[in-house]
Motif scaffolding. Structure first.
Motif, short mmCIF file in Angstrom:
data_model
loop_
_atom_site.label_atom_id
_atom_site.label_comp_id
_atom_site.label_asym_id
_atom_site.label_seq_id
_atom_site.Cartn_x
_atom_site.Cartn_y
_atom_site.Cartn_z
N GLU A 11 1.15 -1.21 -0.03
CA GLU A 11 -0.04 -0.07 -0.10
C GLU A 11 1.06 1.73 0.28
OE1 GLU A 11 -3.05 0.39 -0.56
OE2 GLU A 11 -2.89 -1.62 -1.44
N LYS A 12 2.07 1.54 0.73
CA LYS A 12 2.87 2.17 0.88
C LYS A 12 3.54 2.44 -0.56
CE LYS A 12 3.98 1.88 6.04
NZ LYS A 12 4.33 1.73 7.25
N PHE A 13 3.91 1.69 -1.30
CA PHE A 13 4.45 1.76 -2.38
C PHE A 13 3.90 2.13 -3.12
CE2 PHE A 13 5.48 -0.71 -7.01
CZ PHE A 13 7.17 -0.30 -6.49
N PHE A 14 2.46 1.40 -3.58
CA PHE A 14 1.66 1.80 -4.50
C PHE A 14 1.36 3.77 -4.03
CE2 PHE A 14 0.47 -2.54 -5.14
CZ PHE A 14 0.70 -2.99 -6.57
N GLU A 15 1.03 3.89 -2.87
CA GLU A 15 0.62 5.10 -2.68
C GLU A 15 1.77 6.38 -3.28
OE1 GLU A 15 0.84 6.22 1.14
OE2 GLU A 15 -0.89 4.77 1.67
N VAL A 16 3.53 6.10 -3.51
CA VAL A 16 4.32 6.46 -4.01
C VAL A 16 4.22 6.28 -5.23
CG1 VAL A 16 6.85 6.87 -3.81
CG2 VAL A 16 6.03 6.67 -1.65
N ASP A 135 8.52 -12.90 3.55
CA ASP A 135 8.87 -11.96 4.03
C ASP A 135 9.94 -11.30 3.73
OD1 ASP A 135 7.06 -13.49 5.75
OD2 ASP A 135 7.82 -14.34 7.33
N GLY A 136 10.90 -11.88 3.30
CA GLY A 136 11.83 -10.22 3.08
C GLY A 136 11.13 -9.65 1.28
N LEU A 137 10.20 -9.86 1.39
CA LEU A 137 9.42 -8.73 0.31
C LEU A 137 9.03 -7.66 0.87
CD1 LEU A 137 7.73 -11.09 -2.83
CD2 LEU A 137 9.92 -9.88 -2.34
N ALA A 138 8.18 -8.11 2.56
CA ALA A 138 7.47 -7.71 2.91
C ALA A 138 8.31 -6.58 3.59
CB ALA A 138 6.95 -7.68 4.49
N GLU A 139 9.68 -6.68 4.28
CA GLU A 139 10.49 -6.17 5.35
C GLU A 139 11.67 -5.41 4.65
OE1 GLU A 139 11.84 -9.64 7.72
OE2 GLU A 139 10.50 -10.27 8.49
N ASN A 140 12.40 -6.45 3.62
CA ASN A 140 13.16 -5.81 2.59
C ASN A 140 12.46 -4.97 0.97
OD1 ASN A 140 15.60 -5.10 0.76
ND2 ASN A 140 16.69 -5.97 2.61
N HIS A 141 12.18 -6.09 0.30
CA HIS A 141 12.17 -5.68 -1.33
C HIS A 141 11.53 -4.02 -1.82
CE1 HIS A 141 11.68 -6.22 -5.23
NE2 HIS A 141 12.91 -6.84 -5.37
N PRO A 143 9.46 -2.34 0.38
CA PRO A 143 10.48 -0.57 0.99
C PRO A 143 11.45 0.06 0.70
CG PRO A 143 9.96 -2.26 3.06
CD PRO A 143 9.79 -3.13 1.76
N VAL A 144 12.40 -0.80 0.41
CA VAL A 144 13.81 -0.50 -0.58
C VAL A 144 13.17 0.29 -1.70
CG1 VAL A 144 14.91 -1.16 -1.51
CG2 VAL A 144 15.48 -1.90 0.45
N HIS A 145 12.09 -0.60 -2.35
CA HIS A 145 11.63 0.26 -3.81
C HIS A 145 10.62 1.03 -3.73
CE1 HIS A 145 14.51 -2.18 -5.78
NE2 HIS A 145 14.08 -3.79 -5.97
N THR A 146 10.36 1.20 -2.16
CA THR A 146 9.55 2.67 -2.24
C THR A 146 10.05 4.00 -2.35
OG1 THR A 146 7.79 1.00 -1.27
CG2 THR A 146 7.69 3.33 -0.31
N ARG A 147 11.41 3.46 -1.20
CA ARG A 147 12.17 4.71 -0.96
C ARG A 147 12.84 4.87 -2.35
NH1 ARG A 147 13.04 1.41 3.29
NH2 ARG A 147 15.71 0.60 2.25
N GLN A 148 12.99 4.06 -2.62
CA GLN A 148 14.49 4.33 -4.50
C GLN A 148 12.84 5.17 -6.01
OE1 GLN A 148 14.95 0.72 -6.80
NE2 GLN A 148 16.26 1.48 -7.85
#
Length: 163
Positions: A11-16, A135-141, A143-148
């Motif tokens: 959801e955060k990813f799609f907002e950005v 879980d790695g998608l939620a914890e890292n992957h 969020p990293v691409h959201t910041r990107q």
């Protein structure tokens, strides 16, 4: 598996991703469409691995195709624009969450040989539980691409690749 954290990360990813001012990366890295195509590719591969485990196959996860610019360009070209690409990424993320949410403990614990790269850097080359991939998608992957993507606002400063 509980996919609450993964759904929240998306959801955060799609907002950005919906921001109208996502530009090119100043450092020559990925643009927004390439990030979206990469996430779509990773999600599709993770879904395929999960379904393979359920089917009794012992699949492996190798993210190099998800980093390949020719593959990303192919994915992008298959969409009429960013809105359609985002809709496809959202649908694939929903599919992944639905499949992962139906995994039992035994399937989630299956070890999957995994090769994870970030650009040319090897991050992981060993079996991991299927639940660890998800879980790695939620914890890292994600969020990293959201910041990107956020870094690409207004012309961006970085579009570095991440696995």
């Amino acid at each position: 598996m509980d996919t609450t954290a993964l759904r929240g990360a998306y959801e955060k990813f799609f907002e950005v991703a919906a921001a109208p001012d996502l530009g090119e990366a100043a450092d020559g890295g990925w643009n927004a469409d390439q990030v979206l195509a990469h996430v779509l590719s990773v999600d599709a591969m993770t879904t395929a691995v999960a379904l393979g485990v359920v089917a009794g196959v012992r699949p492996s996860f190798d993210n190099r195709v998800c980093l390949d610019t020719a593959n990303l360009d192919r994915i992008i070209a298959g969409h009429s624009g960013r809105a359609e690409l985002i809709a496809h990424v959202r649908a694939q993320a929903d599919t992944l969450c639905d499949v992962a949410g139906r995994l039992g403990e035994d399937a989630a614990a299956v070890l999957v040989p995994a090769l994870l790269m970030s650009g040319d850097v090897l991050l992981l080359d060993q079996p991991v539980p299927l639940a660890g991939l998800v879980d790695g998608l939620a914890e890292n992957h994600v969020p990293v691409h959201t910041r990107q993507l956020a870094d690409l606002r207004g012309g961006g400063t970085t579009g570095h690749q991440e696995g």
